[in-house]
Design a protein around this motif. Structure first.
Motif, PDB file in Angstrom:
ATOM      1  N   THR A 246       0.717  -1.103  -0.028  1.00 45.59           N
ATOM      2  CA  THR A 246       0.071   0.038  -0.164  1.00 45.59           C
ATOM      3  C   THR A 246       0.806   1.177  -0.012  1.00 45.59           C
ATOM      4  O   THR A 246       0.388   2.206  -0.569  1.00 45.59           O
ATOM      5  CB  THR A 246      -0.910   0.071   1.188  1.00 45.59           C
ATOM      6  OG1 THR A 246      -1.490  -1.190   1.339  1.00 45.59           O
ATOM      7  CG2 THR A 246      -2.021   1.000   1.253  1.00 45.59           C
ATOM      8  N   CYS A 247       2.156   1.039   0.802  1.00 42.03           N
ATOM      9  CA  CYS A 247       2.836   2.320   0.645  1.00 42.03           C
ATOM     10  C   CYS A 247       3.774   2.492  -0.703  1.00 42.03           C
ATOM     11  O   CYS A 247       4.307   3.690  -0.905  1.00 42.03           O
ATOM     12  CB  CYS A 247       3.943   2.036   1.769  1.00 42.03           C
ATOM     13  SG  CYS A 247       3.121   2.511   3.419  1.00 42.03           S
ATOM     14  N   THR A 248       3.861   1.480  -1.586  1.00 43.83           N
ATOM     15  CA  THR A 248       4.850   1.606  -2.536  1.00 43.83           C
ATOM     16  C   THR A 248       3.977   1.722  -3.736  1.00 43.83           C
ATOM     17  O   THR A 248       4.700   2.030  -5.053  1.00 43.83           O
ATOM     18  CB  THR A 248       5.713   0.279  -2.679  1.00 43.83           C
ATOM     19  OG1 THR A 248       5.014  -0.876  -2.619  1.00 43.83           O
ATOM     20  CG2 THR A 248       6.484   0.367  -1.335  1.00 43.83           C
ATOM     21  N   SER A 249       2.990   1.132  -3.966  1.00 42.61           N
ATOM     22  CA  SER A 249       1.988   1.069  -5.356  1.00 42.61           C
ATOM     23  C   SER A 249       1.292   2.203  -5.836  1.00 42.61           C
ATOM     24  O   SER A 249       0.475   2.880  -4.764  1.00 42.61           O
ATOM     25  CB  SER A 249       1.204  -0.262  -5.571  1.00 42.61           C
ATOM     26  OG  SER A 249       0.739  -0.451  -6.453  1.00 42.61           O
ATOM     27  N   MET A 250       1.323   2.560  -6.836  1.00 38.68           N
ATOM     28  CA  MET A 250       0.202   3.562  -7.544  1.00 38.68           C
ATOM     29  C   MET A 250      -1.073   2.937  -7.543  1.00 38.68           C
ATOM     30  O   MET A 250      -1.950   3.691  -7.900  1.00 38.68           O
ATOM     31  CB  MET A 250       0.640   4.036  -8.792  1.00 38.68           C
ATOM     32  CG  MET A 250       1.975   5.259  -8.811  1.00 38.68           C
ATOM     33  SD  MET A 250       1.623   6.516  -7.684  1.00 38.68           S
ATOM     34  CE  MET A 250       0.416   7.348  -8.400  1.00 38.68           C
ATOM     35  N   HIS A 251      -1.061   1.895  -7.298  1.00 39.60           N
ATOM     36  CA  HIS A 251      -2.729   1.181  -7.171  1.00 39.60           C
ATOM     37  C   HIS A 251      -3.487   1.768  -6.197  1.00 39.60           C
ATOM     38  O   HIS A 251      -4.504   1.775  -5.865  1.00 39.60           O
ATOM     39  CB  HIS A 251      -2.838  -0.299  -7.260  1.00 39.60           C
ATOM     40  CG  HIS A 251      -2.292  -1.062  -8.577  1.00 39.60           C
ATOM     41  ND1 HIS A 251      -2.772  -0.627  -9.774  1.00 39.60           N
ATOM     42  CD2 HIS A 251      -1.588  -2.111  -8.984  1.00 39.60           C
ATOM     43  CE1 HIS A 251      -2.442  -1.219 -10.988  1.00 39.60           C
ATOM     44  NE2 HIS A 251      -1.664  -2.247 -10.291  1.00 39.60           N
ATOM     45  N   SER A 252      -2.696   1.967  -5.078  1.00 39.19           N
ATOM     46  CA  SER A 252      -3.089   2.608  -3.796  1.00 39.19           C
ATOM     47  C   SER A 252      -3.620   3.821  -3.816  1.00 39.19           C
ATOM     48  O   SER A 252      -2.917   4.895  -3.845  1.00 39.19           O
ATOM     49  CB  SER A 252      -1.973   2.589  -2.545  1.00 39.19           C
ATOM     50  OG  SER A 252      -2.316   2.973  -1.516  1.00 39.19           O
TER      51      SER A 252
END
Length: 337
Positions: A246-252
């Motif tokens: 959640t902290c690293t993805s642009m899907h978040s």
């Protein structure tokens, strides 16, 4: 083969409907908005959430709650966490006591500070319940990308029941009896992801994000310990695993909202630009109040709360975090030496 009703047709509800259908189950999905439901039923695409994914013809799509609940073995609660209570109150008279419930939303109720399992226990205490959580972006699950999650229930048979139904060649499910830890890990990582996004929006690098994530899981674990969670859960998929993704993805959505806030957008502007529910915003308020209730120090959460709800300048928050009183990294261990 099971008859399954998915209550909520957002990105996660849609992705799980496809997964369950691929697993040869009979699936109906409920979409609250009648116009959207009709469009998805006709085009077999959920343009608002997963526009590039085709929904199999065998999945039923409806705006009728009774239809999606009737004669189902399993009900998947895929509405945002802040809508769980109202949704269950709307349909509690339709749900039979032998229907198993699995929640896939991640959040803490603002007014009561209850976890979703506690809300369900209030409204439907007779039903068996599990929570499904872990590092699992809907965009990737819908495209059959390998994903691993956790089925948590206080009842071992229920946890394994969910494991068997959801397990596939690309969706691996572990079981865990620690409902408290799994729910807290899934909800609170969204708060830290907002912070990671703000860091990105400010132009900071990997060092900063690594610090936020590492100290963030310490905060989550600290609160979890006070609330009765098993500490080992936070070292697993529902803890550090979900935090990483959640902290690293642009899907978040949470990270994307944080980036916009770090770039100078207001909270309302950020939410509008993301265009979907950002669970971490409401969860930040709940977590801040839980920290006060249980007398737990959560400095990252406090700073994010002040940025979101008190208009604090994000640059001042970074300075406050960096210049806090000097600490031993492993404070609890240090106290005992």
């Amino acid at each position: 083969m099971k008859n399954i009703g998915v209550i909520g047709g957002g990105s996660w509800g849609t992705a799980l409907s496809i997964l369950l259908s691929n697993n040869k189950h009979n699936v109906d999905v409920w979409i609250r908005d009648k116009v959207q439901a009709k469009q998805v039923e006709k085009t077999r695409k959920n343009d608002k959430y997963l526009s590039d994914v085709l929904i199999p013809e065998q999945i039923g799509v409806t705006d009728d709650l009774e239809k999606v609940i009737y004669n189902k073995d399993l009900l998947v609660l895929a509405v945002p966490s802040h809508a769980v209570r109202q949704t269950l109150n709307n349909c509690k008279n339709l749900i039979m006591k032998d229907q198993v419930l699995v929640n896939v939303a991640k959040g803490i109720e603002n007014d009561t500070l209850l976890r979703v399992s506690q809300i369900i226990d209030e409204i439907l205490p007779q039903n068996q319940f599990a929570v499904l959580s872990g590092p699992s972006h809907a965009e990737e699950v819908a495209k059959n990308m390998p994903t691993t999650v956790v089925s948590a229930s206080e009842d071992k048979k229920t946890a394994k029941y969910i494991q068997d139904i959801f397990m596939s060649t690309y969706f691996r499910v572990y079981t865990n009896p620690d409902v408290i830890g799994v729910e807290l890990g899934g909800a609170l990582k969204n708060v830290i992801a907002l912070g990671a996004g703000i860091s990105d929006g400010l132009g900071y690098g990997d060092n900063t994000k690594a610090a936020l994530m590492t100290r963030g899981i310490i905060e989550i674990s600290r609160l979890g310990a006070k609330m009765g969670a098993d500490m080992s859960t936070f070292a697993g998929l529902a803890g550090i695993g979900d935090l990483i993704v959640t902290c690293t993805s642009m899907h978040s959505r949470n990270r994307r909202a944080g980036i916009l806030i770090g770039q100078g957008k207001t909270l309302d502007e950020a939410v509008e630009l993301v265009g979907m529910v950002v669970e971490g915003i409401k969860t930040t308020m709940s977590t801040y109040n839980l920290a006060k209730k249980y007398n737990v120090k959560m400095p990252i959460t406090k700073e994010i709360y002040q940025v979101l709800y008190e208009g604090k300048d994000v640059n001042n928050s970074v300075v406050n975090l960096m210049l806090r009183d000097k600490k031993h990294e492993l404070e609890d261990i240090a106290k005992n030496r």
